[in-house]
Design an enzyme around this catalytic site. Structure first.
Site, mmCIF file in Angstrom:
data_model
loop_
_atom_site.group_PDB
_atom_site.id
_atom_site.type_symbol
_atom_site.label_atom_id
_atom_site.label_comp_id
_atom_site.label_asym_id
_atom_site.label_seq_id
_atom_site.Cartn_x
_atom_site.Cartn_y
_atom_site.Cartn_z
ATOM 1 N N ARG A 119 0.909 -1.171 0.063
ATOM 2 C CA ARG A 119 0.110 0.169 -0.031
ATOM 3 C C ARG A 119 0.807 1.147 0.152
ATOM 4 O O ARG A 119 0.670 2.108 -0.746
ATOM 5 C CB ARG A 119 -1.096 0.104 1.193
ATOM 6 C CG ARG A 119 -2.063 0.871 1.093
ATOM 7 C CD ARG A 119 -1.853 2.332 1.717
ATOM 8 N NE ARG A 119 -1.269 2.231 3.129
ATOM 9 C CZ ARG A 119 -0.846 3.154 3.968
ATOM 10 N NH1 ARG A 119 -0.549 4.240 3.305
ATOM 11 N NH2 ARG A 119 -0.352 3.233 4.941
ATOM 12 N N HIS A 151 4.163 2.998 14.374
ATOM 13 C CA HIS A 151 4.264 3.194 12.957
ATOM 14 C C HIS A 151 5.306 4.351 13.017
ATOM 15 O O HIS A 151 5.120 5.436 13.010
ATOM 16 C CB HIS A 151 3.080 3.718 12.469
ATOM 17 C CG HIS A 151 2.660 3.960 11.146
ATOM 18 N ND1 HIS A 151 2.562 3.394 9.990
ATOM 19 C CD2 HIS A 151 3.404 5.507 10.481
ATOM 20 C CE1 HIS A 151 2.593 3.858 8.996
ATOM 21 N NE2 HIS A 151 3.162 5.115 8.983
ATOM 22 N N HIS A 178 8.587 6.055 10.798
ATOM 23 C CA HIS A 178 9.155 6.406 9.617
ATOM 24 C C HIS A 178 10.684 6.591 9.636
ATOM 25 O O HIS A 178 11.163 7.074 10.676
ATOM 26 C CB HIS A 178 8.560 7.812 9.032
ATOM 27 C CG HIS A 178 7.342 7.484 8.436
ATOM 28 N ND1 HIS A 178 6.855 8.194 7.099
ATOM 29 C CD2 HIS A 178 6.245 6.528 8.594
ATOM 30 C CE1 HIS A 178 5.877 7.636 6.919
ATOM 31 N NE2 HIS A 178 5.252 6.769 7.544
ATOM 32 N N CYS A 197 8.473 9.581 1.722
ATOM 33 C CA CYS A 197 7.963 10.593 2.687
ATOM 34 C C CYS A 197 7.795 11.928 1.672
ATOM 35 O O CYS A 197 8.657 12.389 1.405
ATOM 36 C CB CYS A 197 8.946 11.146 3.682
ATOM 37 S SG CYS A 197 8.322 12.116 4.780
ATOM 38 N N ASN A 219 8.343 4.371 5.526
ATOM 39 C CA ASN A 219 8.398 3.541 6.685
ATOM 40 C C ASN A 219 9.515 2.871 7.096
ATOM 41 O O ASN A 219 10.375 2.430 5.976
ATOM 42 C CB ASN A 219 7.489 2.465 6.259
ATOM 43 C CG ASN A 219 5.739 2.970 6.618
ATOM 44 O OD1 ASN A 219 5.623 4.132 6.576
ATOM 45 N ND2 ASN A 219 5.160 2.092 7.043
#
Lengths: 328, 328
Positions: free
Chosen positions: A16, A217, A219, A250, A261
């Protein structure tokens, strides 16, 4: 505190995240092939597509076709992402995805305004309606997520106390509407976290919510992704989002091409090396990472796919074969 | 234990690591320009070149010319690397480098054999002669270094107890020859470390040697570089080697193009965000990283040069300017 979990649970978001940010000319069959390969690695939760406006996100125009093409695997949850009721209904309509309701709050008013054109009060007010829509469809609501929980490019640093407050409000909204959250996700959406900040925020959220699990989550936009994950592990966090090969990116970085991620196989290697179970076959996952790189036709940031796993080296050494590790 | 230091000391190895592994056609003037720029960032120790066989390492054939071209900066130590007495004499001859003697042992017999064609006994035996050569030249010997201290592609895992033993032997050799080591470097030469292993090995070396400082030379070949650095910081480590932009690479990875040393500006950002002083101007260092990338003409792995610093974002936000942070 050093409270490493015995095992972790990974939500794979590579398909995704990755195909959403790519330019849109990736064949549907390639997307399906990667998802099918990921489903054989031991990953149990794979976020496959997002149901968003194809005019705005051309890379996701084939979301329904991708989902239709996936081969179901026993015990593997394929999920989708949506940002509004229309997207939710599209996901539901596929009749093939594992459906989970999620409440989302933003720790940054500026980012909420920018991303969804809403005030925080409007965002709060929208949650009960969202819950009702999930309930109407028979979809359980178990997860709450705080976006920009560690800081925001458009607003700055975020206090741990404020995150605790938001989590409390989110849980109250859920309870008031007949639901009970059991997983709280903290999103470092724009990579403002550092390991000490992770320890502080997770520590305070955990202290105030000892009865729910926390997921991170993270980054890697500023290179601290795995250091932050390690800090989370030290605080007992056992749920992580990650993207195979570091797929994604990003849109808020200083330059385009910045990392998104944290990379799934790098996270898996780190955990495996520390004796934390992941349930994932690292070699199979590395093959997926190399496949992802071929599909997008440019280098992806994950390191282990290039550096190689240590388990593979140990096995070769056990066989008395010390030579095949030099650059191929 | 969580024993973060108040400040760290960085040995910048980018020019030596980077230009050594590049193909050899980088203009001498570009190397000098990068070193001169690095010397203005606040970095106090810059390893500039290696004095090795130009037939084997063509990228270092201009070592003397590079050193000759560097502009001295008050308080900045420019150093060189050598692997034998011939290299040492070349470095000495420049009369411009800060000279430091270093003892080196290998935690992997297999790697020592491969790298220097020596047994461990031969390596031990060579150290007193090396010390005499340094003493003869008036060069102090303060540092001992353990190569492959966390594991080796050619031999496998390394026990913490064995590293402690080697460090003890190295200190004894130094003392027996009239020197006293005050810094012990632990090298994760082939990226076998993980954060828990760092804590264990550093913890045991530190417990056995409370009177010396420990430095970490970490590679990011498997993506754990900064997580390992964070684990080191938690154990009070205040000395780190790093390479601007992640210059360099790893000749022992699964594929060529693998990452080498941890990236200096990513390390600086992590420390700065945690309130640990580095003495380095991060924005100036990011400019050096972008310069390094231009010089080598291919993408380098450091993340902050693309992701941007948080301090810069905070300053823009303080000025009421929230817009210039999106991808340029």
């Amino acid at each position: 505190m050093n409270d490493l979990p015995k095992r972790i649970f990974i939500k794979e978001e590579g398909p995704r995240e990755g195909f959403q940010i790519e330019s849109g000319d990736i064949p549907t069959a390639d997307k399906i092939a990667l998802i099918d390969a990921l489903a054989k690695t031991g990953l149990k939760h794979i976020q496959t597509v997002s149901f968003v406006n194809p005019a705005r996100v051309p890379g996701m125009a084939d979301a329904e076709a991708v989902v239709a093409g996936i081969t179901p695997v026993e015990g593997v949850h394929f999920t989708g992402l949506w940002l509004n009721n229309q997207g939710f209904l599209r996901a539901l309509e596929t009749k093939k995805l594992h459906m989970e309701g999620k409440l989302t709050l933003y720790a940054s008013r500026a980012f909420l305004k920018r991303n969804q054109n809403r005030t925080l009060e409007q965002q709060f007010a929208a949650q009960p309606e969202l819950i009702k829509s999930y309930q109407h469809a028979g979809v359980p609501v178990r997860t709450g997520f705080v976006t920009a929980a560690f800081g925001c490019n458009f607003q700055g640093d975020v206090d741990a106390a404020y995150v605790v407050e938001l989590v409390g409000q989110m849980r109250a909204i859920a309870r008031d509407n007949g639901e009970d959250l059991d997983l709280i996700g903290l999103g470092d959406t724009m990579a403002w976290a550092n390991p000490e900040k992770i320890r502080r925020v997770v520590g305070e959220v955990r202290a105030a919510n000892p009865d729910v699990a926390i997921s991170l989550h993270l980054h890697d936009t500023r290179g601290l992704g795995l250091a932050n994950a390690y800090a989370g592990l030290q605080m007992g966090v056992a749920h992580f989002d990650a993207a195979v090969a570091g797929l994604g990116g990003c849109p808020f970085a200083r330059h385009s091409g910045a990392a998104g991620n944290i990379c799934t196989e790098d996270l898996v290697l780190m955990c495996e090396e520390m004796g934390i179970e992941t349930g994932v076959d690292l070699e199979a996952l590395i093959d997926c990472a190399l496949m992802a790189e071929k599909i997008v036709r440019h280098p992806l940031p994950g390191k282990v796919k290039t550096g190689g796993s240590l388990r593979a080296l140990r096995e070769k050494l056990a066989l008395g074969d010390a030579t095949p590790v030099v650059a191929e």
